[in-house]
Design a protein around this motif. Structure first.
Motif, PDB file in Angstrom:
ATOM      1  N   THR A   1      18.094  76.033  -9.822  1.00 33.79           N
ATOM      2  CA  THR A   1      19.171  77.029  -9.946  1.00 33.79           C
ATOM      3  C   THR A   1      19.780  77.048 -11.349  1.00 33.79           C
ATOM      4  O   THR A   1      20.778  77.747 -11.581  1.00 33.79           O
ATOM      5  CB  THR A   1      20.277  76.752  -8.912  1.00 33.79           C
ATOM      6  N   HIS A   2      19.198  76.262 -12.238  1.00 29.88           N
ATOM      7  CA  HIS A   2      19.667  76.193 -13.630  1.00 29.88           C
ATOM      8  C   HIS A   2      21.128  75.722 -13.723  1.00 29.88           C
ATOM      9  O   HIS A   2      21.868  76.129 -14.605  1.00 29.88           O
ATOM     10  CB  HIS A   2      19.516  77.555 -14.329  1.00 29.88           C
ATOM     11  N   GLU A   3      21.500  74.871 -12.796  1.00 31.52           N
ATOM     12  CA  GLU A   3      22.859  74.314 -12.790  1.00 31.52           C
ATOM     13  C   GLU A   3      22.890  72.871 -13.275  1.00 31.52           C
ATOM     14  O   GLU A   3      23.944  72.234 -13.259  1.00 31.52           O
ATOM     15  CB  GLU A   3      23.447  74.389 -11.372  1.00 31.52           C
ATOM     16  N   TYR A   4      21.747  72.367 -13.681  1.00 35.93           N
ATOM     17  CA  TYR A   4      21.680  70.960 -14.091  1.00 35.93           C
ATOM     18  C   TYR A   4      22.432  70.769 -15.404  1.00 35.93           C
ATOM     19  O   TYR A   4      22.224  71.494 -16.373  1.00 35.93           O
ATOM     20  CB  TYR A   4      20.223  70.513 -14.262  1.00 35.93           C
ATOM     21  N   ASP A   5      23.332  69.774 -15.414  1.00 37.03           N
ATOM     22  CA  ASP A   5      24.093  69.497 -16.631  1.00 37.03           C
ATOM     23  C   ASP A   5      24.482  68.022 -16.653  1.00 37.03           C
ATOM     24  O   ASP A   5      23.912  67.206 -15.920  1.00 37.03           O
ATOM     25  CB  ASP A   5      25.330  70.398 -16.731  1.00 37.03           C
ATOM     26  N   TYR A   6      25.459  67.673 -17.477  1.00 33.70           N
ATOM     27  CA  TYR A   6      25.864  66.272 -17.617  1.00 33.70           C
ATOM     28  C   TYR A   6      26.513  65.719 -16.354  1.00 33.70           C
ATOM     29  O   TYR A   6      26.663  64.501 -16.214  1.00 33.70           O
ATOM     30  CB  TYR A   6      26.824  66.132 -18.801  1.00 33.70           C
ATOM     31  N   TRP A   7      26.918  66.592 -15.432  1.00 34.69           N
ATOM     32  CA  TRP A   7      27.511  66.163 -14.177  1.00 34.69           C
ATOM     33  C   TRP A   7      26.466  65.798 -13.125  1.00 34.69           C
ATOM     34  O   TRP A   7      26.813  65.290 -12.058  1.00 34.69           O
ATOM     35  CB  TRP A   7      28.389  67.280 -13.597  1.00 34.69           C
ATOM     36  N   SER A   8      25.218  66.057 -13.394  1.00 36.88           N
ATOM     37  CA  SER A   8      24.197  65.981 -12.351  1.00 36.88           C
ATOM     38  C   SER A   8      23.683  64.576 -11.998  1.00 36.88           C
ATOM     39  O   SER A   8      23.333  64.338 -10.841  1.00 36.88           O
ATOM     40  CB  SER A   8      23.008  66.866 -12.746  1.00 36.88           C
ATOM     41  N   PRO A   9      23.602  63.629 -12.930  1.00 36.37           N
ATOM     42  CA  PRO A   9      23.096  62.294 -12.558  1.00 36.37           C
ATOM     43  C   PRO A   9      23.975  61.627 -11.505  1.00 36.37           C
ATOM     44  O   PRO A   9      25.181  61.899 -11.428  1.00 36.37           O
ATOM     45  CB  PRO A   9      23.157  61.521 -13.885  1.00 36.37           C
ATOM     46  N   PRO A  10      23.407  60.751 -10.682  1.00 35.10           N
ATOM     47  CA  PRO A  10      24.185  60.069  -9.619  1.00 35.10           C
ATOM     48  C   PRO A  10      24.982  58.893 -10.176  1.00 35.10           C
ATOM     49  O   PRO A  10      24.664  57.727  -9.919  1.00 35.10           O
ATOM     50  CB  PRO A  10      23.091  59.604  -8.644  1.00 35.10           C
ATOM     51  N   LEU A  11      26.041  59.195 -10.902  1.00 39.02           N
ATOM     52  CA  LEU A  11      26.808  58.157 -11.584  1.00 39.02           C
ATOM     53  C   LEU A  11      28.156  57.866 -10.935  1.00 39.02           C
ATOM     54  O   LEU A  11      28.921  57.048 -11.451  1.00 39.02           O
ATOM     55  CB  LEU A  11      27.017  58.544 -13.062  1.00 39.02           C
ATOM     56  N   HIS A  12      28.462  58.542  -9.843  1.00 35.97           N
ATOM     57  CA  HIS A  12      29.655  58.161  -9.093  1.00 35.97           C
ATOM     58  C   HIS A  12      29.383  56.816  -8.410  1.00 35.97           C
ATOM     59  O   HIS A  12      28.230  56.383  -8.285  1.00 35.97           O
ATOM     60  CB  HIS A  12      30.000  59.215  -8.041  1.00 35.97           C
ATOM     61  N   LEU A  13      30.433  56.176  -7.923  1.00 36.76           N
ATOM     62  CA  LEU A  13      30.280  54.896  -7.239  1.00 36.76           C
ATOM     63  C   LEU A  13      29.339  55.025  -6.045  1.00 36.76           C
ATOM     64  O   LEU A  13      28.535  54.124  -5.783  1.00 36.76           O
ATOM     65  CB  LEU A  13      31.658  54.394  -6.778  1.00 36.76           C
ATOM     66  N   CYS A  14      29.420  56.150  -5.340  1.00 41.50           N
ATOM     67  CA  CYS A  14      28.550  56.348  -4.178  1.00 41.50           C
ATOM     68  C   CYS A  14      27.098  56.557  -4.589  1.00 41.50           C
ATOM     69  O   CYS A  14      26.176  56.157  -3.883  1.00 41.50           O
ATOM     70  CB  CYS A  14      29.053  57.524  -3.345  1.00 41.50           C
ATOM     71  N   GLY A  15      26.886  57.209  -5.742  1.00 43.68           N
ATOM     72  CA  GLY A  15      25.523  57.358  -6.247  1.00 43.68           C
ATOM     73  C   GLY A  15      24.925  56.003  -6.589  1.00 43.68           C
ATOM     74  O   GLY A  15      23.754  55.728  -6.293  1.00 43.68           O
ATOM     75  N   LEU A  16      25.711  55.136  -7.195  1.00 43.79           N
ATOM     76  CA  LEU A  16      25.246  53.784  -7.493  1.00 43.79           C
ATOM     77  C   LEU A  16      24.991  53.020  -6.198  1.00 43.79           C
ATOM     78  O   LEU A  16      24.091  52.175  -6.130  1.00 43.79           O
ATOM     79  CB  LEU A  16      26.282  53.050  -8.344  1.00 43.79           C
ATOM     80  N   GLY A  17      25.791  53.323  -5.167  1.00 43.97           N
ATOM     81  CA  GLY A  17      25.612  52.668  -3.876  1.00 43.97           C
ATOM     82  C   GLY A  17      24.236  52.909  -3.285  1.00 43.97           C
ATOM     83  O   GLY A  17      23.691  52.048  -2.581  1.00 43.97           O
TER      84      GLY A  17
END
Length: 230
Positions: free
Chosen positions: A61-77
């Motif tokens: 959808t061409h929405e990929y940006d700097y917010w996209s990686p799983p870097l929240h605490l839950c993503g690390l989980g």
């Protein structure tokens, strides 16, 4: 159009999460060791599929940006769960219980994705992803498969000492807000802390709240151990 905190949509999801976690945990508890292992793996694969699906969706959808990686605490989980599935140990048990479980539960209560259109891919993904995080830890808690020792909390502190500075720097560089380190989510308890202590005291207040949360989480464990020792 998104939803508001504790409206019909949000409460319906919370009820669904509770029913799903309870039902699957009961099934997990009644299974044998082989079935337990398969269910653990299924939850982890489910997390991976959801995250890969999200990344592909954002790319397509061409929405990929700097917010996209799983870097929240839950993503690390998600990665900690993968580590625990393959090699269960006290380090992963501590991180899952002291950080992943409360982080995912709080995220479900005060979602940061409320602006996503109801029924959209990201709306559904976010609820299911956090459901699986909670489910994994609860399954192992109920069956006493997490070896939890209060003195191991230094491992959770070390985990935060490694990742918080790195993510804070990433946030500063790319104007993101992973782990909500740079600013709170409006309408949540994080906003209350920010309003009460200001920008300069925000991170310190987060640390204090986390310490209080750990006291609440580990007090029953210590009490149970004292009871057994008697």
């Amino acid at each position: 159009m998104g939803f508001t905190l504790f409206d019909r949509v949000h409460v319906s999801w919370l009820v669904f999460v509770i029913i799903a976690v309870v039902a699957i945990t009961v099934m997990y508890k009644r299974g044998n060791l082989a079935n337990e292992r398969r269910l653990q793996m299924a939850v982890w694969i489910g997390l991976l599929v959801l995250e890969v699906g999200k990344q592909l969706y954002l790319l397509i959808t061409h929405e990929y940006d700097y917010w996209s990686p799983p870097l929240h605490l839950c993503g690390l989980g998600m990665f900690v769960i993968g580590w625990h599935v393959w090699k269960p140990n006290r380090t992963t048990a501590t991180i899952l219980y002291s950080l992943t479980l409360p982080g995912a539960a709080i995220a479900l209560l005060f979602p940061g994705w409320a602006n996503e259109p109801v029924g959209s891919f990201l709306h559904i993904h976010s609820f299911l992803f956090h459901l699986l995080l909670v489910l994994y830890v609860v399954m192992l808690l109920v069956t006493r498969q997490l070896e939890l020792v209060t003195k191991d909390l230094w491992k959770a502190v070390l985990f935060l000492m490694i990742f918080v500075p790195l993510i804070y720097i990433y946030n500063q560089a790319f104007q993101t807000n992973f782990m909500f380190l740079n600013r709170p989510v409006k309408g949540t308890p994080l906003q209350w802390l920010y309003d009460a202590f200001g920008a300069s005291g925000y991170l310190v207040s987060l640390a204090v709240v986390l310490f209080i949360l750990w006291v609440v989480l580990y007090w029953p464990i210590e009490r149970s151990k004292r009871h057994v020792s008697k």
